[in-house]
Structure formats: structure tokens, C-alpha cells
Design a protein around this motif. Sequence first.
Motif, PDB file in Angstrom:
ATOM      1  N   GLY A 182       0.781  -1.222   0.000  1.00 53.41           N
ATOM      2  CA  GLY A 182       0.000   0.000   0.000  1.00 53.41           C
ATOM      3  C   GLY A 182       0.814   1.274   0.000  1.00 53.41           C
ATOM      4  N   ALA A 183       2.101   1.180  -0.252  1.00 51.80           N
ATOM      5  CA  ALA A 183       2.966   2.360  -0.206  1.00 51.80           C
ATOM      6  C   ALA A 183       2.599   3.358  -1.299  1.00 51.80           C
ATOM      7  N   THR A 184       2.573   4.635  -0.942  1.00 54.99           N
ATOM      8  CA  THR A 184       2.413   5.734  -1.888  1.00 54.99           C
ATOM      9  C   THR A 184       3.466   6.776  -1.560  1.00 54.99           C
ATOM     10  N   ALA A 185       3.700   7.694  -2.477  1.00 50.98           N
ATOM     11  CA  ALA A 185       4.703   8.730  -2.238  1.00 50.98           C
ATOM     12  C   ALA A 185       4.338   9.566  -1.022  1.00 50.98           C
ATOM     13  N   ASP A 186       3.077   9.954  -0.930  1.00 51.32           N
ATOM     14  CA  ASP A 186       2.651  10.753   0.228  1.00 51.32           C
ATOM     15  C   ASP A 186       2.859   9.992   1.531  1.00 51.32           C
ATOM     16  N   GLU A 187       2.494   8.707   1.532  1.00 49.52           N
ATOM     17  CA  GLU A 187       2.597   7.907   2.750  1.00 49.52           C
ATOM     18  C   GLU A 187       4.052   7.704   3.158  1.00 49.52           C
TER      19      GLU A 187
END
Length: 381
Positions: free
Chosen positions: A346-351
Motif C-alpha cells: 500500500g505504499a504511496t509517495a505521500d505515505e
Amino acid sequence: MTRLHPLTLRFRDPALERAYDDDIYPRMLLQWRSALVIGPALYVLLFVLDAWYVPDAGQGALWAIRLGSLLIPIAFIYLTFTAHYRRCAYLLPALNGLTGGLGLIAMMQLMPLEVVAHYYPVVVLVTFFTYNFSGTRFVYALAVDLVLLVTYNLCFGALVDYPRHLLATQDFFIICANLIGGSAGYMVERQRRRLFVHKQALEDERRQHLDRALHDSLTGLPNRELLYDRINQLLAGAERSTAQHALYFVDLNDFKPINDAHGHAVGDQALRRVAAHLREAVRDTDTVARLGGDEFVVLVPGVPDGDNAARRAERLQAAIARRDDSLPAGISLSASVGLCLFPYPGATADEIIHRADLAMYHHKAASALPQTLTSPQAAAT
């Protein structure tokens, strides 16, 4: 405006000339192939005139010259499909025009004198073809048509029975064809090169605007938009690779007092020095970005493990704390660094940035000394 040679129309800058050739080659290749097909096809169609003006006994010799001349464009067409054509792309179309013109003059030499005038207009057509359709450069077309003019006069001027007034009339029209066709060819090539320079200038300006839009104006580092793009590239490659990456959130300690005590000019200089020290502490493949204020981010692709990532963070802190003589005495810099390892589900840049930011703030709140804290969530992945 970039200078062009007045006759050859080459750019005086060799690098620009190479760039022009690289840009125009794919588009010119179609024209070269078309000319190598259409020109010889029209050349063969001259046989229609043979039946009217050439006795049957002389037609065999004309066909021998005509078919022999066709071997040249056939060989050139084959070369256009090889890598070798690139080295002589402008010269070979000129040689094709020269071969056709000399073959035509040779055929006219075998004809009765009263027939020559009926084939002479084809010499004018060869002139226009070489300048305006063959795809060769102006200076090569000029050389070819001058050779054909001289050859034509040597061949028919040496004939005692050939009327001098007729040769002079034909020379007049050949020279006019050279002036008209040559001028048109010269202006087209010159304009094509000027448009290329204009396009290059627009492209350079576009790149500069894009570079400014993706970089911080104070430090020259990538900004948030470019950082997000590079994080997303690593996330996109996670399906094809098991590599682990690290993102460091770097926050300067007690930076506000520097601005208050020394002014914003000194504060800006300190930020530029921090940016320079961070760049020196990482690899060329790593990204150092500024998010704003005194916050920086370092993106490091391909870290072996968490311990290695933690040691890198310590090097970043040491680089920032290194004394810089360009700053006023009494200014010391330090930083707190938060680390997030990714990818994880579930990794995103924001996270990822948020986790590294949280790791940095948790530690800053727990200690007045600059340390490194790895995000618990990221470390678990």
C-alpha cells in the motif's frame, strides 16, 4: 542567429550541424527513396520518344546506356536500407542526378543532330530535379548541374555540324533553369536550417522552463513534484524487483534563530550550503530534494538492509554538521533525520514521506541531540 556558410549553408558550429543532420535524417529518408524511384522511372519512360525520333538501328545503343545508368539508383536504393547510407546521404542523390544527366548526354550524342533538340528539354528537367526533388544539398546540386552544363557544351560544341545559335539558345535556358531551380533550392535549404535553429531555441526554452518548474529556485535541488515522480518510478519498478529503497526526511535543528540573528540572506546561504553538503554525501543516482523552508528529503534507491540505511543517515547528519567557513562565525548546523524503508504494501509517495516525517518528529521530541530514527512501520516491512 546562428551563422551559416554562405555557399555550403553548413552551420559553422559542428555540434549544431550534427544535431541538424540527426533531426532531419528520418524525414529526408523518405524523400531520398522517392527521388531514387521516381527519377529513374521517368528516365526509362523516355523510350516513348525513341519510337518517334530515333531510328530502329540506334535504339539498342540507347537502351544499353539507359539500363546501365539504372544500376546506380538501384544500388543507392538498397543502400538506403543500410547503416552505411547515413555517411553519404546527401552525396548519393547528387550522384544519381549526375549519372542520369551524363547518361542522357551520352544518348543524345548517338542521335541524329535534328533529333537532339527534342531531347534537350530533359536536360532542363534534370536541373530542376537535382535542385528541388533529389533531396541533396544545394551545394552538391550546384556542382552536379555545373558539370552537366560544361559537359553538354564540350560534347555538342565540338561537333562541327551542330548549330552554334542553337547551342547558345540551349545554354541560355539551362542557365536560367540553374538560376531558378538553384535559387529555390538555396532558399528552401536555408529556411529549413533557420527553422531548425528556431525550433532548437524553443526546445531549450521549454527545457529551461521545465527545469525551473521542477527545481527549487534557492538551492537548485529537485522540488516536491520531481521528488514524487522519482518515488513513483521506484514504486512502479517494485513489481519487477525486490530491491529496497530508503527515504530520509531531513529537518534542520534551530534554524529559525539563524534567520533572526543574522538575517534571511545568511539563512539562504546556510540552506544553499546544506544542499551542497547533502549532494556531496550521496551518490549520483540518489536524489536530494528541498520540500520548503529548512526541510530536505534524500531518496536513496537500492539499500542493502536497514543497518546500511541507518549508517547513511548518520553520514547525512555529519555532512550537515561539517563546518563551513563561508558562513559567519558562531553558526553551527545540525539536523534530525527520519528514515522510511520501502516498498511495503500500500505504499504511496505521500505515505512514504509522511512516515519519514513522523519518524523524524518523534525523535526530535524525544531528544535535543540530532539522531536518526527509523519509522517503525517501514522498518517492519
